[in-house]
Design an enzyme around this catalytic site. Structure first.
Site, mmCIF file in Angstrom:
data_model
loop_
_atom_site.group_PDB
_atom_site.id
_atom_site.type_symbol
_atom_site.label_atom_id
_atom_site.label_comp_id
_atom_site.label_asym_id
_atom_site.label_seq_id
_atom_site.Cartn_x
_atom_site.Cartn_y
_atom_site.Cartn_z
ATOM 1 N N GLU A 169 0.819 -1.207 0.000
ATOM 2 C CA GLU A 169 0.000 0.000 0.000
ATOM 3 C C GLU A 169 0.856 1.262 0.000
ATOM 4 O O GLU A 169 0.679 2.172 0.805
ATOM 5 C CB GLU A 169 -0.952 -0.023 1.206
ATOM 6 N N ASP B 297 -8.079 -8.928 4.374
ATOM 7 C CA ASP B 297 -7.748 -7.849 5.299
ATOM 8 C C ASP B 297 -8.828 -7.671 6.351
ATOM 9 O O ASP B 297 -9.639 -6.744 6.245
ATOM 10 C CB ASP B 297 -7.552 -6.542 4.510
ATOM 11 N N GLU C 140 -12.156 -2.022 12.525
ATOM 12 C CA GLU C 140 -12.194 -1.353 11.220
ATOM 13 C C GLU C 140 -13.337 -1.842 10.332
ATOM 14 O O GLU C 140 -14.094 -1.044 9.805
ATOM 15 C CB GLU C 140 -10.846 -1.552 10.502
#
Lengths: 664, 664
Positions: A272, A351, A379
């Site tokens: 990323e 993820d 998240e």
């Protein structure tokens, strides 16, 4: 006195039974001046005083006062960091082979007391399942927390390190649940954080490290792989470049001289947008080993994250499968990593979605140190607004049989070091804390904080046991209310899963933000996160006829996942492309399952909220209000998910709900 | 000398024909010391010197040197701000009734010269179509520009006002295209900008105002409706509250004393989170009239934006239609607004989409001053990356017959004041400038800046005439290249429309960012922006059987829009819900039209890029590079749109492309 700006969480030490009196402390085989022993004594002191009104006195004072004592006894047969606490009428003995064991024993004693056990009948023997039990903070030095839902950082503010009473309490909380390692700065290392390994910050980091060390916790720093460029002024950070190698050798020497008790470095590379060995045509092993050699003289460890994938995929590319990436990048070099490298592997191949299969790297790697990484920062699991008690989910992951060996092959076996007999292994969580009064935004999210630590220390504990411990220690409510709250926690994950993305498909969330639905939000993106729903079917074929991801598992699992008949249904859409009309085991079609589970999930979210109201009187008013406000939002969120998911699939499939409920 | 940090745009005054010699300037009927006349002289001076090498001298000097002169002549029969320029062998005369007319006449003369006209044959007579020709800047005082694609603000930085040479050039550019009013601060007034009408900023605003006034431009300030609270410390900003009324009365007195040449205030109220009269149960008329009364003694004007709608709609609500909102909120009070209130109405009922019908408020209101607002900042039209010459689109809007009267009923008639005989009327653009070297990010986007001003001044100019003027003034290239570039500009809007949202549907853009496709990006949002595509059909029925929006038009238009047979096809999906299988006038089905137009649009974007390459040698190298880079991105963007739109509709409808092209 001003009210403290943070709560005592599960260490409130409110009076359970007033015993009164005095006890003396005797210490055999340990240095009473040792920093960890001193912490153990202090904690024992305040805990006993608070919970049972007992005063701890010196042995001399004791002789004249009472006839009972507490002993710390060194006993080398007790496993590393383990303890044995046994209470009798006259004496409570805490045996351990090392200081951390004594500290954990003290917390175990206090926990037993707080849970209602009598002093003379406390009897607990435990030792850690995992050598390394770690928290990863994603705190940035400007004070923000990446994926933080509990306020700002209590470690950093305006590019400086904060050290105050809260830092000490943080260390106490972590020690009380058995955490022995933390990385305080975000894995995405930028700006000032790059310079944590320089003179600019050494003295403050040292202070922080000392506070953690008092509680038996080893500090790790997350480093920027491009440090040789950004700090050192080199033109490259190629891990095979001599200047780079020597820069890291010198830097490591400097760091370990200035911070002698540091554990090592945590690295996110080539992911990323982060720099890494791939930039120079090198392998992940080249990068990790170069660093490992640099820290080796100081017994340092390199924890290397395996979250590496192509994050600029074209959604039109049907061949690349992000799920494959970790295995494809790391398996080739199994056995090539140094002994002081640990690969940190996320629980699933994607993820931290609500539901993913276990990463095939876990156990796929047979000659490489491994740590399991989970995320208790919510998240993708409700932002600490929606209730999601994660421990049952982690238990499933830990219990997963990889078939990497004939037995001793579960994820728990691998990360504890049992499978391979290695000591550099463990369990790590991306933490869910911030500087909110209650540390975790939602008061109930502290169950995940507590739970992760307890589970990492003892993987045999059940999700229910942990939930009950946390509820009792935090709220000490009547048994009926306690049962309600424990049940709420245990049900919460299934409920959230029901109203969000169906059957392992994942990623149907608002881009970037990751709370709330957006069915196509990541569908045409560069992140490799596609469901490819059309008029007939949904899902990516990851079988041997598709991307071949299922074949990354050992054959027993590969076969199970490869066939939609044997694939666990909660993962059906992860592995297969399935027509809406396919009958599931329940006899329902896939589309009807989607409708039903979403109507149910939203209803159950409402019921959760009602249950919270039903125990309103059993919790402090401020806690009730904070949590009630969040349940309101959760109910709204669940309805939004229900309606968007159902509308999306109805509009696309043209198949109506059999029960004729409202779809838009 | 250091290179200037900004380009000269269309006022570069490069030599066209070297005439040389001297001319004298005589001024009849005007005060040569007048600020605007002084600017006219200065501009004439540098323009003549640059373009034809003529030196302007005083009359005395002239007698001795040459025999030719240029005259500014006051002629009251020339309409306000109009001019008549006529050249003969011995004299060029610029006649005007006022100073602005002279200034515009000078710019007209120079434009004619730059376009290749000979001095003695310049002959142009013009006067403004619109009383107010305005630019709205959405510049924030921190220096950022909302929806800005050309760098940061050149008016503001760090909560301070910037005044430098660029400010003067800005004023020159605006005057050169006939702009006579600007509002410099964002309509969303927050933070420091609230205090522009206080002592904190008066002296700097005065300086800025003077620079603008030198070029005949009136400054307006955008105000925060909540100023009585935020500046005044009152507890309310209710427009009917006596304290509020008196606060605004005093504040207006202060502002007009300190800034005597200010035009008035621009207000965005009750929209997207901005405070307004609705907060207090008052009407928009209550709010606007209260302010109008306050500024009346100073001949001040209140420009009140009509962009008011419910921005927290539930996507499940099929009854509310955002397209209706402007009309529903404002029509009721037609005739109730003060004479010094002007309603500023966006061209369409939604928000600057690529294709919308004309707002039914325009001409719907028959007794209220109206201004047409368009956006040359390319928020929804390609972010000044993709080429979109907007003038053809604006021409369509201006030519739209509202049928509010038997004749003299077009949008152009209404905003020019012809329809109602009013003088407070006009045409305003949200500007596309920033502090980039070339002012507009994409060099070619300057065609919209130039074009809007020219069109606002003379609505009879064709889009092609304006394009050709701009190309010649900016690049003075060979005729063949000029033809290529003019054609590129003229085609660009259709091309963009082809590859983006089909047939007036709008909103299929990445949320918030508004560049690039996201078909469902605004589908489940709170913004009232839904296409409601399902397996069979797409679109919201806005006919008399649907939301009734079509009935907000006068009957001739209402009937036309109400029937899919007579509804202009480019707006078909705005007004109707249409099955994919419906045959369009071309004989194609709707779905095939979607596929075809998207494949075509992407091809044509590529062709645009190739055309730019074909005229590479006719433009400066730096311009070529900047624009070529943007065309690269446009080609990518067009392909992304093509593939996402086609895939989305194929996946949903299950109807394949007849031509079997690649759809994902």
């Amino acid at each position: 006195m001003e009210k403290k700006k943070w709560s005592d969480l599960w260490l409130a030490y409110d009076m359970v039974t007033e015993l009164g009196g005095k006890r003396s402390l005797t210490i055999e085989g340990f240095d009473s001046g040792n920093r960890v022993i001193k912490s153990a004594i202090a904690e024992l002191n305040s805990g006993l005083k608070g919970l049972v009104g007992i005063e701890l006195v010196t042995a001399e004072a004791f002789e004249k006062a009472a006839n009972e004592k507490i002993s710390f006894v060194k006993e080398t047969s007790v496993p590393k960091e383990g303890y044995e606490v046994s209470g009798t009428d006259g004496e409570v003995i805490i045996k351990a082979g090392d200081e951390n064991g004594i500290l954990y024993g003290v917390f175990a004693l206090l926990r037993n007391l707080a849970m209602g056990q009598r002093l003379e009948s406390v009897n607990e023997k435990s030792s850690p399942s995992n050598p390394i039990r770690m928290m990863n903070h994603w705190d940035d030095m400007d004070g923000k927390i990446e994926r933080g839902y509990s306020g700002d950082s209590f470690f950093f503010e305006n590019d400086e390190i904060i050290i105050n009473e809260r830092t000490v309490d943080y260390a106490r909380f972590m020690a009380s649940i058995g955490i022995n390692a933390v990385a305080i700065n975000n894995v995405n290392v930028r700006g000032a954080a790059t310079f944590l390994i320089t003179d600019r910050f050494f003295s403050k980091v040292k202070e922080l490290q000392d506070i953690l060390a008092d509680y038996g916790i080893t500090l790790y720093l997350t480093i920027n792989f491009a440090s040789p460029i950004e700090i050192g002024g080199l033109e490259t950070c190629d891990p095979l470049d001599e200047k780079v190698i020597s820069w890291w050798r010198d830097k490591s020497k400097e760091v370990f001289e200035k911070l002698p008790e540091i554990g090592g470095f945590l690295v996110k590379a080539d992911s990323e947008g982060r720099p890494g060995p791939f930039t120079y045509g090198r392998t992940q092993a080249d990068g990790a080993n170069m660093l490992a050699d640099a820290v080796k003289p100081y017994d340092g460890i390199i924890i290397w994250r395996c979250f590496v994938y192509n994050c600029t995929q074209d959604w039109r590319d049907y061949k690349t499968d992000r799920a494959r990436a970790g295995y494809d990048y790391f398996m080739e070099f199994d056995g090539a990593y140094r002994d002081n490298v640990i690969l940190q592997i996320k629980n699933g191949p994607m993820d931290f979605q609500v539901r993913e299969p276990v990463s095939p790297l876990l156990g796929g790697l047979k000659k490489t140190n491994q740590m399991l990484e989970v995320q208790i920062a919510q998240e993708y699991t409700g932002h600490q607004i929606d209730l999601f008690y994660l421990i049952p989910w982690f238990k499933e992951v830990l219990g997963f049989r990889t078939y990497c060996k004939e037995d001793c092959d579960t994820v728990a076996d691998i990360i504890s070091g049992k499978t391979m007999g290695n000591k550099n292994a463990g369990f790590v969580a991306v933490i869910n804390t911030g500087n909110d009064y209650n540390w975790t935004g939602n008061d109930l999210a502290a169950a995940n904080l507590y739970g992760f630590g307890r589970l990492a220390y003892d993987m045999s504990l059940s999700a229910e046991t942990i939930a009950r411990e946390w509820v009792r220690l935090t709220f000490s409510m009547d048994k009926k209310s306690e049962d309600v709250l424990v049940e709420m926690l245990l049900d919460s994950g299934d409920i959230y899963e029901k109203y969000t993305a169906p059957l392992g498909i994942g990623w149907m969330v608002t881009p970037h933000y990751h709370y709330g639905p957006s069915v196509d939000g990541y569908e045409y993106s560069r992140w490799g996160t596609y469901h490819r729903a059309d008029h007939h079917a949904i899902g990516v074929d990851r079988t041997d006829k598709g991307t071949g991801y299922a074949q990354q598992y050992y054959s027993k699992n590969a076969e199970m996942y490869n066939d939609p008949e044997t694939c666990p249904e909660e993962l059906l859409l992860f592995f297969h492309r399935i027509p809406y009309t396919r009958k599931l085991k329940s006899g329902k079609t896939l589309i009807q399952h989607i409708y039903d589970s979403h109507f149910e999930g939203a209803e159950e979210a409402k019921a959760l909220s009602a249950k919270w109201d039903s125990i309103k009187d059993a919790v402090p008013a401020d806690v009730y209000e904070r949590v009630a406000k969040r349940f309101e939002l959760q109910v709204e969120n669940a309805e939004e998910w229900r309606d968007q998911i159902n509308s999306y699939f109805y509009r696309k499939s043209d198949i109506p709900d059999e029960k004729g409920r409202k779809i838009y």
